[in-house]
Scaffold this motif. Structure first.
Motif: not given
Ligand SMILES: Cc1cc2nc3c(=O)[nH]c(=O)nc-3n(C[C@H](O)[C@H](O)[C@H](O)COP(=O)(O)OP(=O)(O)OC[C@H]3O[C@@H](n4cnc5c(N)ncnc54)[C@H](O)[C@@H]3O)c2cc1C
Length: 503
Positions: A358-362
């Motif tokens: 996954l890619m974590k969004i910030t």
């Protein structure tokens, strides 16, 4: 295959114990509340169950000082001789002691046939000799040798660690036995750390819970060490029970008895299955009757050669890499039937979680690559409710579903952490409803998939076109999975399962 780790990994058990104690200390150093001490030299002498508590008497074996502990629940993880199990009439430990007797030794072996990166086994009619690598630097192996068969049944009283001790075999006797069996090969055994002999016991309790008292690990079941599952089985028992007890103690369980009984309903079949699987494998490896010998020497090599997947599947079952709970056997797993067209798609309650990237969004940006298991490391003290969207990114189109996610979160904020997993695309955090987890000072719980792999693994497909909610328990098994149109069914399930938080 369910697991990312579909292989056997050798690790000394004392190291596993160290890892667990280190993990506790680490939590303590992070000043986490309620982290218990592990106290050694404390022996449970007796206990008594009352209506709303248990009184346990423990003795410090160094000072001989006894003390009473008053607790809500008692869990006996006290091995095959369990004082806890014996403390209640009618708690039985049925099964059998196998006739074969075995030797076990941690020894140095230096021979070209025995390699440190593989298990080596001599499959002989007299019984197998196996060398399992322990420490490559010291050429140390765990040697497992079948010594012989006896026509005598042992009683429960001789059982230790699921095994029955006889007079100890010496290194010289073991060396002689091996030399005779595999001549002209000469495996020289040196510097034993320890040598022991044992008999295999296959036993399981008639129940895992009696009122406020539970048992777990070897206290509840013991079996052949083939496949190395004893400690694993015990850790899984504890993992299954721990979050249930935590919910009950915090008054967060909607139906205390249903939740606590599910421990036995889920774990008993697993224990039974391991006993049967390891029992079968042991018989296949050691049996010296004509049929077993024929199957082992003639049929097994053909299976290995032409049907490796079948062998791999059996091996994975033995190593418990495919372990799922059945919704029919547990009252706390959501028995959800998707409408027609979607059968067999959505992951079912009782299945173990699936991993993926996954890619974590910030701050509006794709930020960090992580795995699903990384996510669970931060969420799994509670249940995790995943909203799988089919949108590209997280935009205002997702709002109705995010509102639903937040509504559920607000109802169960003490027990559920919500996260959103969407397909790759733009994430417009400004357009979506306020995310309360920001309030808690955490990273936003929005994740984006790059390959659609996780969506597929959880059964949320573009072809079917329905988004879904998946509720994952702290022990990482799916509690419920529903398509978006059936979110009311998830809410009804939660009503029966968890207590709502005060708003
Ligand atoms: C030779 C051998 C090889 C094995 N290999 C493997 C393997 O490769 N993989 C694997 O997964 N498993 C393996 N096992 C099995 C594994 O060791 C056991 O299944 C596991 O240790 C069980 O853990 P437990 O905590 O339930 O019980 P135990 O390890 O027996 O621990 C019970 C603890 O309770 C304590 N206790 C007992 N009575 C009391 C009391 N009245 N009060 C207080 N404390 C008490 C005991 O002192 C002990 O510390 C092996 C076992 C043996 C013997």
């Amino acid at each position: 295959m369910n697991s990312n780790f579909s292989f056997g990994l050798m690790n000394r058990q004392n190291k596993t114990v160290d890892y667990l104690i280190d993990a506790l200390h680490e939590k303590k150093s992070m000043r986490k509340k309620h982290v218990p001490n592990v106290e050694f030299c404390m022996e449970l002498i007796k206990y008594e169950e009352k209506d709303d508590h248990v009184i346990a008497v423990v003795k410090n074996t160094k000072s001989n000082v006894e003390e009473e502990i008053i607790c809500q629940y008692l869990v006996g993880c006290d091995g095959v001789h369990s004082t806890v199990r014996k403390g209640i009439n009618g708690w039985t430990f049925e099964g059998q002691t196998l006739k074969s007797s075995w030797a076990l030794a941690d020894v140095e072996i230096d021979h070209e046939l025995v390699k440190y990166d593989q298990a080596t086994s001599f499959v002989l009619n007299e019984g197998p000799i196996a060398a399992i690598p322990l420490d490559a630097r010291k050429n140390t192996y765990r040697l497992v040798v079948k010594i012989g068969d006896e026509n005598k049944n042992e009683t429960n009283d001789h059982v230790t660690h699921g095994l029955t001790n006889k007079n100890h075999i010496t290194l010289e006797e073991l060396q002689k036995l091996i030399d005779e069996r595999i001549a002209p090969i000469k495996l020289e055994l040196k510097n034993p750390v320890w040598i022991s002999n044992f008999k295999i016991n296959e036993r399981i309790v008639n129940r895992y819970r009696t009122g406020r008292v539970f048992i777990a690990g070897d206290a509840a079941h013991c079996h052949s060490p083939l496949g190395g599952q004893g400690m694993n089985l015990g850790i899984q028992d504890a993992h299954n029970l721990a979050f249930k007890l935590a919910l009950v103690i915090r008054d967060q369980a909607a139906d205390v008895n249903k939740l606590l009984d599910s421990y036995e309903h889920e774990r008993y079949p697993v224990g039974k299955n391991v006993i049967e699987g390891t029992g079968f494998a042991t018989k296949m490896v050691t049996g010296n009757d004509y049929i077993t010998s024929f199957l082992r020497t003639r049929i097994a090599p053909i299976l290995f050669h032409f049907f490796p997947q079948t062998v791999f599947k059996f091996q994975n079952n033995l190593l418990q890499n495919n372990l799922n709970y059945l919704p029919e056997s547990s009252e706390i797993l959501h028995k959800y039937k998707p409408r027609s067209g979607a059968e067999n798609q959505l992951i079912e309650a009782g299945h173990y979680v699936q991993d993926g990237l996954l890619m974590k969004i910030t701050s509006h940006k794709v930020h960090e690559r992580i795995t699903m298991f990384d996510v669970f490391r931060s969420t799994a003290l509670k249940h995790t409710l995943i909203l799988f969207t089919l949108n590209k990114g997280v935009t205002s189109d997702c709002n109705p579903l995010i509102e639903t996610l937040l509504e559920i979160y607000n109802d169960y904020k003490n027990t559920i952490t919500p996260i959103i997993i969407s397909y790759q695309g733009v994430v417009q955090t400004a357009d979506i409803p306020f995310m309360p987890f920001q309030e808690e000072g955490r990273e936003q719980h929005i994740f984006v998939e790059c390959k659609f792999e996780l969506h597929e693994k959880y059964g949320v497909t573009k072809e079917f076109g329905q988004q879904a909610f998946v509720l994952i328990r702290p022990d990482l098994y799916i509690a419920s999975a529903v398509f978006e149109d059936d979110v009311d069914k998830l809410k009804s399930f939660l009503d029966q399962y968890l207590v709502k938080a005060d708003r």
